[in-house]
Enzyme design. Structure first.
Site, PDB file in Angstrom:
ATOM      1  N   LYS A  93      17.072  -9.291  17.896  1.00  0.00           N
ATOM      2  CA  LYS A  93      17.264 -10.728  17.656  1.00  0.00           C
ATOM      3  C   LYS A  93      18.640 -11.170  18.124  1.00  0.00           C
ATOM      4  O   LYS A  93      18.797 -12.276  18.630  1.00  0.00           O
ATOM      5  CB  LYS A  93      17.145 -11.022  16.162  1.00  0.00           C
ATOM      6  CG  LYS A  93      15.726 -11.098  15.663  1.00  0.00           C
ATOM      7  CD  LYS A  93      15.728 -11.347  14.159  1.00  0.00           C
ATOM      8  CE  LYS A  93      14.345 -11.128  13.591  1.00  0.00           C
ATOM      9  NZ  LYS A  93      14.365 -10.978  12.137  1.00  0.00           N
ATOM     10  N   GLU A 112      12.187 -11.635   8.180  1.00  0.00           N
ATOM     11  CA  GLU A 112      13.375 -12.350   7.729  1.00  0.00           C
ATOM     12  C   GLU A 112      13.473 -13.615   8.575  1.00  0.00           C
ATOM     13  O   GLU A 112      13.448 -13.513   9.799  1.00  0.00           O
ATOM     14  CB  GLU A 112      14.602 -11.448   7.955  1.00  0.00           C
ATOM     15  CG  GLU A 112      15.849 -11.993   7.350  1.00  0.00           C
ATOM     16  CD  GLU A 112      17.050 -11.063   7.575  1.00  0.00           C
ATOM     17  OE1 GLU A 112      18.170 -11.520   7.381  1.00  0.00           O
ATOM     18  OE2 GLU A 112      16.852  -9.892   7.963  1.00  0.00           O
ATOM     19  N   ARG A 146       8.822   1.634  15.910  1.00  0.00           N
ATOM     20  CA  ARG A 146       8.868   0.248  16.384  1.00  0.00           C
ATOM     21  C   ARG A 146       8.539   0.202  17.868  1.00  0.00           C
ATOM     22  O   ARG A 146       8.655   1.194  18.584  1.00  0.00           O
ATOM     23  CB  ARG A 146      10.230  -0.375  16.123  1.00  0.00           C
ATOM     24  CG  ARG A 146      11.380   0.248  16.897  1.00  0.00           C
ATOM     25  CD  ARG A 146      12.649  -0.605  16.754  1.00  0.00           C
ATOM     26  NE  ARG A 146      12.901  -1.025  15.394  1.00  0.00           N
ATOM     27  CZ  ARG A 146      13.086  -2.299  15.028  1.00  0.00           C
ATOM     28  NH1 ARG A 146      13.047  -3.263  15.912  1.00  0.00           N
ATOM     29  NH2 ARG A 146      13.347  -2.599  13.780  1.00  0.00           N
TER      30      ARG A 146
HETATM   31  P1  ATP Z   1      16.567  -7.751  12.081  1.00  0.00           P
HETATM   32  O1  ATP Z   1      16.892  -6.293  11.981  1.00  0.00           O
HETATM   33  O2  ATP Z   1      17.405  -8.517  13.030  1.00  0.00           O
HETATM   34  O3  ATP Z   1      16.346  -8.392  10.755  1.00  0.00           O
HETATM   35  P2  ATP Z   1      13.826  -7.161  12.410  1.00  0.00           P
HETATM   36  O4  ATP Z   1      13.263  -6.842  13.727  1.00  0.00           O
HETATM   37  O5  ATP Z   1      13.940  -6.115  11.382  1.00  0.00           O
HETATM   38  O6  ATP Z   1      15.171  -7.799  12.784  1.00  0.00           O
HETATM   39  P3  ATP Z   1      12.308  -8.656  10.490  1.00  0.00           P
HETATM   40  O7  ATP Z   1      12.103 -10.105  10.427  1.00  0.00           O
HETATM   41  O8  ATP Z   1      13.012  -8.010   9.365  1.00  0.00           O
HETATM   42  O9  ATP Z   1      13.069  -8.403  11.844  1.00  0.00           O
HETATM   43  O10 ATP Z   1      10.954  -7.910  10.785  1.00  0.00           O
HETATM   44  C1  ATP Z   1       9.746  -8.226  10.163  1.00  0.00           C
HETATM   45  C2  ATP Z   1       8.807  -7.061  10.273  1.00  0.00           C
HETATM   46  O11 ATP Z   1       8.544  -6.780  11.647  1.00  0.00           O
HETATM   47  C3  ATP Z   1       9.390  -5.813   9.672  1.00  0.00           C
HETATM   48  O12 ATP Z   1       8.394  -5.207   8.871  1.00  0.00           O
HETATM   49  C4  ATP Z   1       9.744  -4.965  10.845  1.00  0.00           C
HETATM   50  O13 ATP Z   1       9.597  -3.628  10.532  1.00  0.00           O
HETATM   51  C5  ATP Z   1       8.756  -5.420  11.906  1.00  0.00           C
HETATM   52  N1  ATP Z   1       9.310  -5.247  13.249  1.00  0.00           N
HETATM   53  C6  ATP Z   1      10.438  -5.777  13.738  1.00  0.00           C
HETATM   54  N2  ATP Z   1      10.672  -5.369  14.996  1.00  0.00           N
HETATM   55  C7  ATP Z   1       9.643  -4.566  15.341  1.00  0.00           C
HETATM   56  C8  ATP Z   1       9.293  -3.816  16.513  1.00  0.00           C
HETATM   57  N3  ATP Z   1      10.063  -3.826  17.614  1.00  0.00           N
HETATM   58  N4  ATP Z   1       8.162  -3.104  16.501  1.00  0.00           N
HETATM   59  C9  ATP Z   1       7.378  -3.098  15.405  1.00  0.00           C
HETATM   60  N5  ATP Z   1       7.644  -3.763  14.276  1.00  0.00           N
HETATM   61  C10 ATP Z   1       8.765  -4.487  14.221  1.00  0.00           C
HETATM   62 MG    MG Z   2      14.892  -6.623   9.207  1.00  0.00          MG
END
Ligand code: ATP
Ligand code: MG
Length: 557
Positions: free
Chosen positions: A267, A30, A257
């Site tokens: 974030k 995102e 994660r």
């Molecule tokens: P938010 O919940 O603030 O949107 P997010 O960490 O979900 O943050 P995204 O941009 O939606 O951010 O994440 C993009 C991809 O990265 C998603 O597929 C998510 O599952 C993966 N991702 C995010 N954080 C982690 C993490 N700590 N470890 C592994 N994968 C992650």
């Molecule tokens: Mg997300």
């Protein structure tokens, strides 16, 4: 051979059964913030699987939420993925590309009786949803005819209603033990400017709906996401089933994660650190963002190595920071020159050589394999600089370097024995006096020559001034909650050594050049800091050894 993991096992099964002919994954950030090392895990996983199975990975910006997204993030995310060594050819997509298709699919769900327009307000929706222990209640509009819902949906799209007045909901089961299945929203009204579609839409699809349909449109086979989406999987499958999406449909697989000790990955918290001025921007080398990791000096291959080593699991855990540091050391160790730098210098004068004394010494840059990186010339002079903590007036127990009467070996040069020292009014050592010897003069209790410890040094006059930034953990607690940033942050996460001096060969070091400063750690010339013509700024990437213990997360072997 790649390590086996449960995701690869699923993929192998799916290929063997003929469910899919090949592998297509996606990375769906995102664009509402900078990527961090957790995203790197997801990037390495998705792009790594596609590489190993000779498939492909799409980069898809998940931009269904108009309020928060910014073009700045779209650009930085692409830079980060490329930096990690992955590409997407022409497969750069946006969920907003599919707004038209998503809308048509939603109309289809209404026509086939699987979705309805609900008039409940957001507060009422919460009330009707029930709890983990109590079932929800049906919306009074659940029995609304498809014709009426369709008409209202079109009016919603035309902008006739205010935000929160109505929503489109899936008709599933308000008594489901899985709250995600209790008639979740598909579309809501949001009168906000979108970074790509402008004001052409006033209704926006919800994540759970948009994600599975976007995956399906792109022909994704394995939609890999983090564990918190496990309970959303039935909904993912439900939408595609009710849309009668042709087979093969994508398969959602969840993994744990990354949580890394001594840092935070949310974030929201990162934004607080940056906006609150607690760190120096998104690329402050103490942060876990990709921009910061890159600027600190980590190589893409060290980040990939880290991600490969931690692997993927089905259960949440914390990883010790040492995994990342060890990957960096293992990656840099064979790759960079060994040089000498003194971060916190104290003067050392050799009394038994004449003024103007100079001894040229040829020393290899990579001592283990002297031919590999060539040599440079060092100059030993009457006055040199050594590390302040390599000298102790009153040696502590176990301290084996210089102190009055004691000897040390100067790296690549001769032996020095301390014959005296000078201090300032505060008792701080200002000068160490020594005699130079070609062989050690100290003997041990049995009369055998002692083996003095080696210390590093630079010539006083000929050395090059520099600034060294020595980074440590951002937080002082291993598993910060982020709720008390000021209390949890490590006040010593950055120590600036602005009187550092480097051996003369480093005068030509350029931004992004990496070195091992012997005995001190791996350093990189900061690409951003420093004035033109002024001292170069070096960031410590990682120390040579781990000097502390975490809270018992997974440790590398
Ligand atoms: P938010 O919940 O603030 O949107 P997010 O960490 O979900 O943050 P995204 O941009 O939606 O951010 O994440 C993009 C991809 O990265 C998603 O597929 C998510 O599952 C993966 N991702 C995010 N954080 C982690 C993490 N700590 N470890 C592994 N994968 C992650
Ligand atoms: Mg997300």
């Amino acid at each position: 051979m790649r390590p086996k993991n449960f995701i690869r096992t699923f993929i192998d099964e799916d290929l063997a059964s003929g469910r899919y002919a090949g592998v297509a994954t996606r990375f769906p950030p995102e664009p509402n913030g900078y990527l961090h090392i957790g995203h790197a895990k997801s990037i390495c996983l998705n792009f790594g699987l596609a590489r190993d199975y000779e498939g492909h990975t799409n980069l898809r910006f998940d931009d269904t939420n108009p309020a928060k997204e910014e073009t700045e993030y779209v650009d930085s995310i692409q830079e980060d993925v490329r930096w990690l060594g992955f590409g997407w050819d022409d497969r750069l997509y946006y969920a907003s590309d599919y707004f038209g298709r998503l809308y048509e699919c939603a109309e289809r769900l209404i026509e086939t009786g699987w979705a309805y327009i609900c008039d409940l307000s957001p507060e009422q929706l919460r009330e009707y949803r029930g709890t983990l222990t109590e079932p929800g209640r049906d919306s009074p509009n659940r029995g609304r005819s498809p014709e009426e819902s369709l008409e209202l949906f079109r009016r919603m799209r035309a902008g006739e209603f205010a935000e929160g007045d109505r929503s489109l909901r899936a008709k599933i089961d308000m008594a489901s033990p899985n709250i995600n299945m209790r008639d979740p929203a598909i579309y809501r009204i949001k009168k906000a400017e979108h970074h790509r579609t402008g004001d052409s839409w006033v209704i926006y699809p919800m994540y759970d709906y948009a994600h599975c349909v976007s995956d399906a449109i792109e022909g994704i086979t394995h939609s890999i996401c983090t564990l918190e989406f496990e309970d959303h999987r039935p909904l993912y499958d439900w939408f595609l089933e009710k849309l009668d999406w042709p087979q093969p449909r994508p398969r959602q697989i969840e993994f744990a994660r990354l949580n890394l000790e001594y840092t935070l990955m949310s974030k929201r918290r990162l934004l607080q650190l940056v906006k609150g001025g607690l760190v120096d921007g998104w690329d402050d080398p103490r942060l876990p963002t990709m921009a910061a990791i890159r600027r600190r000096g980590f190589t893409p291959s060290s980040v990939r190595l880290f991600c490969e080593r931690i692997g993927v699991a089905k259960k949440d855990s914390w990883i010790e920071l040492e995994w990342l540091e060890k990957a960096a050391r293992d990656d840099l160790n064979p790759a960079v020159k060994r040089v000498m730098a003194v971060l916190d210098p104290v003067r050392l004068v050799i009394d038994n050589v004449p003024d103007g004394f100079e001894r040229k010494i040829e020393a290899p840059f990579f001592p283990d394999e002297p031919d590999r990186m060539g040599t440079r010339e060092l100059t030993l002079t009457k006055e040199i600089l050594i590390e302040r903590d390599d000298f102790m007036v009153e040696p502590a127990p176990g301290f084996l370097r210089l102190s009055p009467g004691r000897e040390a070996r100067l790296r690549w040069a001769a032996f020095v024995r301390c014959t005296g020292h000078e201090t300032d009014a505060d008792g701080r050592v200002t000068l160490v006096r020594c005699e130079l010897n070609e062989q050690p003069v100290t003997v041990d209790a049995k009369g055998k020559p002692a083996r003095p410890n080696i210390i590093h040094w630079v010539p006083a006059e000929l050395s090059v001034p520099a600034v060294a930034r020595v980074y440590d953990r951002l937080f002082k607690v291993p598993r910060p909650t982020g709720e008390d940033l000021a209390g949890e942050l490590n006040p010593d996460s950055l120590v600036v050594r602005d009187g550092a001096r480097l051996e003369p060969s480093l005068a030509s070091a350029a931004p992004w050049d990496r070195f091992q400063f012997e005995r001190l750690g791996y350093f990189m010339v900061d690409p951003k800091a420093g004035e033109p013509g002024g001292p170069k700024v070096f960031n410590r990437i990682v120390a040579l050894k781990d000097g502390w213990k975490g809270a018992g997360g997974r440790r590398p072997r």
